[in-house]
Design a protein around this motif. Structure first.
Motif, PDB file in Angstrom:
ATOM      1  N   VAL A  91       2.787   9.835 -10.149  1.00 27.62           N
ATOM      2  CA  VAL A  91       2.049   9.924 -11.409  1.00 27.62           C
ATOM      3  C   VAL A  91       1.100  11.119 -11.404  1.00 27.62           C
ATOM      4  O   VAL A  91       0.940  11.793 -12.417  1.00 27.62           O
ATOM      5  CB  VAL A  91       1.288   8.607 -11.682  1.00 27.62           C
ATOM      6  N   GLU A  92       0.490  11.400 -10.266  1.00 23.93           N
ATOM      7  CA  GLU A  92      -0.455  12.521 -10.200  1.00 23.93           C
ATOM      8  C   GLU A  92       0.242  13.875 -10.382  1.00 23.93           C
ATOM      9  O   GLU A  92      -0.410  14.854 -10.719  1.00 23.93           O
ATOM     10  CB  GLU A  92      -1.240  12.490  -8.896  1.00 23.93           C
ATOM     11  N   LYS A  93       1.544  13.915 -10.190  1.00 26.82           N
ATOM     12  CA  LYS A  93       2.295  15.152 -10.399  1.00 26.82           C
ATOM     13  C   LYS A  93       2.609  15.393 -11.879  1.00 26.82           C
ATOM     14  O   LYS A  93       2.981  16.493 -12.258  1.00 26.82           O
ATOM     15  CB  LYS A  93       3.602  15.120  -9.604  1.00 26.82           C
ATOM     16  N   ALA A  97       0.840  -1.204   0.000  1.00 30.14           N
ATOM     17  CA  ALA A  97       0.000   0.000   0.000  1.00 30.14           C
ATOM     18  C   ALA A  97       0.870   1.247   0.000  1.00 30.14           C
ATOM     19  O   ALA A  97       0.564   2.226  -0.691  1.00 30.14           O
ATOM     20  CB  ALA A  97      -0.946  -0.009   1.200  1.00 30.14           C
ATOM     21  N   ARG A  98       1.974   1.218   0.763  1.00 29.14           N
ATOM     22  CA  ARG A  98       2.905   2.363   0.775  1.00 29.14           C
ATOM     23  C   ARG A  98       3.533   2.553  -0.605  1.00 29.14           C
ATOM     24  O   ARG A  98       3.626   3.676  -1.103  1.00 29.14           O
ATOM     25  CB  ARG A  98       3.992   2.169   1.834  1.00 29.14           C
ATOM     26  N   GLU A  99       4.000   1.479  -1.216  1.00 27.51           N
ATOM     27  CA  GLU A  99       4.608   1.569  -2.550  1.00 27.51           C
ATOM     28  C   GLU A  99       3.616   2.116  -3.571  1.00 27.51           C
ATOM     29  O   GLU A  99       3.971   2.960  -4.406  1.00 27.51           O
ATOM     30  CB  GLU A  99       5.101   0.190  -3.007  1.00 27.51           C
ATOM     31  N   ILE A 100       2.390   1.638  -3.500  1.00 25.94           N
ATOM     32  CA  ILE A 100       1.368   2.100  -4.437  1.00 25.94           C
ATOM     33  C   ILE A 100       1.078   3.574  -4.216  1.00 25.94           C
ATOM     34  O   ILE A 100       0.954   4.348  -5.173  1.00 25.94           O
ATOM     35  CB  ILE A 100       0.086   1.249  -4.314  1.00 25.94           C
ATOM     36  N   ALA A 101       0.986   4.006  -2.958  1.00 27.90           N
ATOM     37  CA  ALA A 101       0.715   5.414  -2.649  1.00 27.90           C
ATOM     38  C   ALA A 101       1.820   6.309  -3.205  1.00 27.90           C
ATOM     39  O   ALA A 101       1.542   7.374  -3.778  1.00 27.90           O
ATOM     40  CB  ALA A 101       0.562   5.609  -1.150  1.00 27.90           C
TER      41      ALA A 101
END
Length: 104
Positions: free
Chosen positions: A64-66, A54-58
């Motif tokens: 990517v959102e940047k 979950a940390r890696e995905i976050a």
């Protein structure tokens, strides 16, 4: 074991008994039970792995959102070996419209 698509109704061609029978044979559940039996998996280990992933995905999502949004013209890149004529026409229309408005 689920529907093939959102418009599929598997109850038309498959009974719940058949689904239940295959659910008992789920290879992922069988593999996990085997790994637990061998002492290679546990609820605690699974929970820790879940947190780590979950940390890696976050982190990946934040990165990517940047990024700026991809060009709309790239929507169909790598989808078809040879793009169908009607999509090629639609893509040309999209190019004529211009870029989407930007939002702060």
């Amino acid at each position: 074991m689920g529907p093939h698509s959102t418009s599929d109704d598997p109850t038309r061609y498959r009974s719940q008994d058949e689904v239940d029978a295959w659910a008992r044979k789920d290879p992922l559940l069988r593999l996990r039970a085997h790994l637990v039996h061998l002492g290679l998996a546990s609820d605690e280990g699974d929970a820790e792995l879940e947190k780590e992933l979950a940390r890696e995905i976050a982190v990946a999502v934040d990165e990517v959102e940047k990024l700026p949004p991809p060009a709309r013209e790239s929507l169909l890149d790598d989808v078809y070996a040879e793009m169908p004529w009607h999509l090629r026409d639609q893509l040309e229309e999209l190019k004529k419209i211009g870029p989407p408005p930007t939002h702060p």
